[in-house]
Design an enzyme around this catalytic site. Structure first.
Site, PDB file in Angstrom:
ATOM      1  N   LYS A 175       0.889  -1.167   0.000  1.00 27.89           N
ATOM      2  CA  LYS A 175       0.000   0.000   0.000  1.00 27.89           C
ATOM      3  C   LYS A 175       0.924   1.214   0.000  1.00 27.89           C
ATOM      4  O   LYS A 175       1.436   1.622   1.028  1.00 27.89           O
ATOM      5  CB  LYS A 175      -0.878  -0.014   1.257  1.00 27.89           C
ATOM      6  CG  LYS A 175      -2.247   0.641   1.109  1.00 27.89           C
ATOM      7  CD  LYS A 175      -2.214   2.100   0.675  1.00 27.89           C
ATOM      8  CE  LYS A 175      -2.004   3.049   1.839  1.00 27.89           C
ATOM      9  NZ  LYS A 175      -1.740   4.446   1.397  1.00 27.89           N
ATOM     10  N   GLY A 228       6.356   4.846   8.284  1.00 30.58           N
ATOM     11  CA  GLY A 228       5.549   6.066   8.314  1.00 30.58           C
ATOM     12  C   GLY A 228       5.744   6.795   9.622  1.00 30.58           C
ATOM     13  O   GLY A 228       6.747   6.595  10.324  1.00 30.58           O
ATOM     14  N   SER A 229       4.771   7.615   9.966  1.00 30.16           N
ATOM     15  CA  SER A 229       4.909   8.452  11.158  1.00 30.16           C
ATOM     16  C   SER A 229       4.625   7.653  12.426  1.00 30.16           C
ATOM     17  O   SER A 229       3.953   6.615  12.396  1.00 30.16           O
ATOM     18  CB  SER A 229       3.933   9.627  11.064  1.00 30.16           C
ATOM     19  OG  SER A 229       2.617   9.127  11.064  1.00 30.16           O
ATOM     20  N   GLY A 233       1.868   4.839  13.072  1.00 26.98           N
ATOM     21  CA  GLY A 233       2.490   3.566  13.445  1.00 26.98           C
ATOM     22  C   GLY A 233       1.890   2.983  14.717  1.00 26.98           C
ATOM     23  O   GLY A 233       1.669   1.771  14.818  1.00 26.98           O
ATOM     24  N   GLU A 250       8.964   1.070  11.090  1.00 29.03           N
ATOM     25  CA  GLU A 250      10.091   1.979  10.841  1.00 29.03           C
ATOM     26  C   GLU A 250       9.501   3.385  10.862  1.00 29.03           C
ATOM     27  O   GLU A 250       8.841   3.794   9.906  1.00 29.03           O
ATOM     28  CB  GLU A 250      10.752   1.676   9.491  1.00 29.03           C
ATOM     29  CG  GLU A 250      11.373   0.289   9.388  1.00 29.03           C
ATOM     30  CD  GLU A 250      12.552   0.069  10.326  1.00 29.03           C
ATOM     31  OE1 GLU A 250      13.105   1.072  10.837  1.00 29.03           O
ATOM     32  OE2 GLU A 250      12.907  -1.094  10.563  1.00 29.03           O
ATOM     33  N   CYS A 284      13.379  10.650   7.446  1.00 26.42           N
ATOM     34  CA  CYS A 284      13.219  10.196   8.833  1.00 26.42           C
ATOM     35  C   CYS A 284      14.469  10.503   9.640  1.00 26.42           C
ATOM     36  O   CYS A 284      14.399  10.660  10.856  1.00 26.42           O
ATOM     37  CB  CYS A 284      12.916   8.698   8.853  1.00 26.42           C
ATOM     38  SG  CYS A 284      14.092   7.714   7.930  1.00 26.42           S
ATOM     39  N   GLU A 383       8.457  15.492  15.691  1.00 26.01           N
ATOM     40  CA  GLU A 383       9.002  15.438  14.331  1.00 26.01           C
ATOM     41  C   GLU A 383       8.149  16.332  13.420  1.00 26.01           C
ATOM     42  O   GLU A 383       6.936  16.168  13.347  1.00 26.01           O
ATOM     43  CB  GLU A 383       8.973  13.999  13.806  1.00 26.01           C
ATOM     44  CG  GLU A 383       9.603  13.883  12.428  1.00 26.01           C
ATOM     45  CD  GLU A 383       9.343  12.532  11.773  1.00 26.01           C
ATOM     46  OE1 GLU A 383       8.225  12.016  11.887  1.00 26.01           O
ATOM     47  OE2 GLU A 383      10.279  12.013  11.141  1.00 26.01           O
TER      48      GLU A 383
HETATM   49  P1  NAD Z   1       2.007   8.488   7.445  1.00 23.58           P
HETATM   50  O1  NAD Z   1       2.154   7.779   8.744  1.00 23.58           O
HETATM   51  O2  NAD Z   1       1.022   9.565   7.345  1.00 23.58           O
HETATM   52  O3  NAD Z   1       1.643   7.437   6.285  1.00 23.58           O
HETATM   53  C1  NAD Z   1       2.440   6.323   5.991  1.00 23.58           C
HETATM   54  C2  NAD Z   1       1.607   5.292   5.251  1.00 23.58           C
HETATM   55  O4  NAD Z   1       0.593   4.801   6.120  1.00 23.58           O
HETATM   56  C3  NAD Z   1       0.882   5.848   4.026  1.00 23.58           C
HETATM   57  O5  NAD Z   1       0.896   4.885   2.996  1.00 23.58           O
HETATM   58  C4  NAD Z   1      -0.535   6.042   4.543  1.00 23.58           C
HETATM   59  O6  NAD Z   1      -1.521   6.005   3.545  1.00 23.58           O
HETATM   60  C5  NAD Z   1      -0.668   4.856   5.483  1.00 23.58           C
HETATM   61  N1  NAD Z   1      -1.692   4.996   6.519  1.00 23.58           N
HETATM   62  C6  NAD Z   1      -2.158   6.117   7.092  1.00 23.58           C
HETATM   63  N2  NAD Z   1      -3.110   5.828   8.001  1.00 23.58           N
HETATM   64  C7  NAD Z   1      -3.236   4.483   8.006  1.00 23.58           C
HETATM   65  C8  NAD Z   1      -4.062   3.567   8.720  1.00 23.58           C
HETATM   66  N3  NAD Z   1      -4.946   3.982   9.629  1.00 23.58           N
HETATM   67  N4  NAD Z   1      -3.925   2.249   8.478  1.00 23.58           N
HETATM   68  C9  NAD Z   1      -3.026   1.811   7.579  1.00 23.58           C
HETATM   69  N5  NAD Z   1      -2.231   2.622   6.853  1.00 23.58           N
HETATM   70  C10 NAD Z   1      -2.330   3.943   7.072  1.00 23.58           C
HETATM   71  O7  NAD Z   1       3.474   8.990   7.079  1.00 23.58           O
HETATM   72  P2  NAD Z   1       3.947   9.927   5.880  1.00 23.58           P
HETATM   73  O8  NAD Z   1       3.622  11.334   6.194  1.00 23.58           O
HETATM   74  O9  NAD Z   1       3.509   9.342   4.599  1.00 23.58           O
HETATM   75  O10 NAD Z   1       5.521   9.714   5.978  1.00 23.58           O
HETATM   76  C11 NAD Z   1       6.320  10.447   6.833  1.00 23.58           C
HETATM   77  C12 NAD Z   1       6.740   9.648   8.042  1.00 23.58           C
HETATM   78  O11 NAD Z   1       7.417   8.442   7.663  1.00 23.58           O
HETATM   79  C13 NAD Z   1       7.719  10.414   8.914  1.00 23.58           C
HETATM   80  O12 NAD Z   1       7.364  10.252  10.253  1.00 23.58           O
HETATM   81  C14 NAD Z   1       9.053   9.740   8.621  1.00 23.58           C
HETATM   82  O13 NAD Z   1      10.008   9.887   9.651  1.00 23.58           O
HETATM   83  C15 NAD Z   1       8.627   8.310   8.426  1.00 23.58           C
HETATM   84  N6  NAD Z   1       9.622   7.540   7.687  1.00 23.58           N
HETATM   85  C16 NAD Z   1      10.357   6.615   8.376  1.00 23.58           C
HETATM   86  C17 NAD Z   1      11.345   5.887   7.719  1.00 23.58           C
HETATM   87  C18 NAD Z   1      12.161   4.853   8.463  1.00 23.58           C
HETATM   88  O14 NAD Z   1      12.773   4.019   7.800  1.00 23.58           O
HETATM   89  N7  NAD Z   1      12.216   4.883   9.783  1.00 23.58           N
HETATM   90  C19 NAD Z   1      11.584   6.111   6.358  1.00 23.58           C
HETATM   91  C20 NAD Z   1      10.801   7.067   5.681  1.00 23.58           C
HETATM   92  C21 NAD Z   1       9.828   7.778   6.358  1.00 23.58           C
END
Ligand code: NAD
Length: 486
Positions: A175, A228-229, A233, A250, A284, A383
């Site tokens: 996804k 993701g965030s 998460g 992650e 990140c 963040e």
């Molecule tokens: P986000 O958490 O908003 O979304 C990430 C993913 O989760 C997207 O595909 C989104 O559609 C999906 N999502 C959102 N709500 C969901 C739910 N309820 N159920 C299932 N899936 C859902 O994050 P973002 O704004 O897209 O990305 C930025 C974040 O990602 C930052 O916090 C960044 O630090 C982190 N990040 C971490 C790493 C790592 O390796 N640690 C790498 C890249 C980005």
């Protein structure tokens, strides 16, 4: 050529979401429409999960050498189509083509690294207290993996999960972020081209609540691997953990870069710019806290302001940083900076949208430095995921280390010092999954395990051979022989 409507990829076929639902994705650079995207719902997820369930047995039984060869085929085809991939990455993120190409090459390299595991995929043998008992381990697939990813480095994010998951023998459902569907589309197209068996890799586009949630709720998903965030998460982790699914998180960081009084200041400035502002701070591992010893603070501050002022914004290869991924993120950053200032922070530079004619319609934020931020204020603890960094002054190394560790996150950290003893003390005591001496708060390469401590993850490491532990089960095998039967 990227289609006008980006389709899902299920059971080896490109297909529309149920009832033809779509949403529009616009360019972060210009605001112009890029394409329509399939807007999936639980109906589509049910179909994708069934396809993966159907494919998992045969794929899991495939010889690991053959699976490694298939990963190599995908990586080699990516290499042939690298300019096309980079063009899509550049269009949907707004970053310069040169940066998109660098990211594409890293994604290809990940494929090549994982392909090599086909000829390794080592287990171990060990001793046993019982005579005539041989003990060894073997890796086995988990079954069906849900791969949910963020938008910031889209093709690398695809590769970091898809290659190890498939190689380990899992049927996988990705996804992608709703902001960057194109990168996952072209990866799926390549899987189709090289003859990956149907259902082994599936892509379902859409929003988190509609297309992500049904995945993590499904009893038929054995692993949830999420990037993701931290806030999302925690929700995903809680839901998947209710049924004791394996979960790999992650998440974000509030990474600190420390500059000691004996540092090479110009080198520290170079790495600060790279760490805080490259990819518009949407990393990140972005250095969103700069912790500087008081004796060099004023010198460092002035050089940093001057260097930051010289950074160019835009989407050409000459530009240092591009736009935020969407308009909502740009507004969120401006609000966060205004809030920090209202709570007593000093705005040294930035804090506004770029006003140049060519950038006005994009989501560009001028690189921003805040000073006098309380160490426990939101700007220093949360963040922001944008081109914003907080400058903190400390008296000595001990205070610097305390401040670095004054964070709910623990992804990456860096120290600039000429003193080896001090550097090693930092390395030992800093609470982070990745630590760098005299460089940036940078991430990993394909062969390096990457992940964080505290709220930055759940303890797993992705990439490197460590990723194999995420995407496979380890089975202990005991073989007992009877010498009388020889
Ligand atoms: P986000 O958490 O908003 O979304 C990430 C993913 O989760 C997207 O595909 C989104 O559609 C999906 N999502 C959102 N709500 C969901 C739910 N309820 N159920 C299932 N899936 C859902 O994050 P973002 O704004 O897209 O990305 C930025 C974040 O990602 C930052 O916090 C960044 O630090 C982190 N990040 C971490 C790493 C790592 O390796 N640690 C790498 C890249 C980005």
């Amino acid at each position: 050529m990227i289609p006008n409507t980006i389709p899902n990829f299920i059971d080896g076929k490109m297909c529309n979401a149920s009832e033809g639902a779509t949403f529009i994705r616009c360019s972060p650079h210009s605001g112009d429409k890029l394409f329509d995207v399939s807007r999936s719902s639980s109906t589509d997820l049910t179909i994708a999960i069934a396809a993966a369930q159907k494919a998992k047995k045969a794929w899991g039984n495939t010889n690991p050498v053959v699976r490694g060869d298939m990963m190599r085929k995908i990586a080699l085809r990516m290499k042939e189509r690298k300019d096309e991939i980079a063009a899509i990455v550049a269009a949907e993120t707004g970053k310069a083509l040169i940066h998109a190409l660098g990211e594409t090459k890293a994604a290809i390299e990940m494929g090549m690294f994982v392909a090599g595991e086909g000829r390794r995929n080592y287990g171990k043998t060990t001793t046993a207290s019982m005579d005539h008992r041989t003990v060894m381990t073997m890796r086995q697939p988990l079954g069906v993996a849900a791969l949910i990813i963020a938008s910031n480095t889209p093709i690398a994010n695809v590769a970091w999960k898809a290659f190890p998951s498939m190689f380990c023998g899992n049927a996988s459902i990705m996804k992608p972020s709703e902001d960057t569907p194109g990168s996952a589309w072209i990866f799926a197209d390549i899987c189709r081209e090289v003859g990956l068996p149907d259902g082994v890799f599936n892509v379902v586009h859409g929003f988190g609540q509609e297309a992500g949630l049904p995945l993590i709720e499904s009893e038929d998903i054995d692993l949830v691997s999420f990037t993701g965030s931290c806030n999302t998460g925690k929700v995903v982790n809680e839901i998947a953990s209710r049924r004791l699914a394996k979960v790999c998180m992650e998440l974000g960081g509030k990474n600190a870069l420390v500059v000691c009084e004996d540092a090479d200041v110009d080198n520290a400035i170079y790495w600060t710019l790279e760490s805080a502002f490259s990819n518009a701070g949407q990393r990140c591992v972005a250095a969103s806290r700069l912790i500087v010893q008081d004796s060099i603070y004023d010198t460092f501050k002035q050089k940093l302001i001057d260097a930051t002022r010289s950074l160019s914004l835009g989407n050409t290869d000459k530009d240092f940083l591009g736009p935020m991924i969407n308009a909502a993120s740009a507004s969120r950053i401006i609000e966060a900076v205004n809030q920090a200032v209202s709570e007593g922070a000093t705005l040294l530079i930035g804090g506004i949208k770029a006003d140049e004619k060519l950038l006005r319609n994009g989501n560009y934020i001028v690189p921003t430095i805040l000073e006098n931020v309380d160490v426990n204020a939101s700007a220093s603890k949360t963040e922001l995921f944008g081109p914003v960094t907080c400058l903190h002054k400390v008296a000595d190394f001990e205070e610097a280390l305390l401040l670095v560790n004054n964070s709910d996150y623990g992804l990456s950290a860096s120290i600039h010092t000429a003193n080896l003893h001090r550097a090693m003390e930092f390395v030992r005591h800093v609470e982070a999954g990745v630590v760098v001496v005299n460089g940036g708060t940078h991430g990993s390469e394909p062969h390096m395990g990457f992940g964080g401590v505290k709220n930055s993850g759940t303890g797993w490491r992705e990439a490197g051979v460590e990723a194999l532990d995420v995407y496979s089960e380890i089975k202990y095998v005991n073989i007992i022989t009877n010498p009388e039967l020889i």
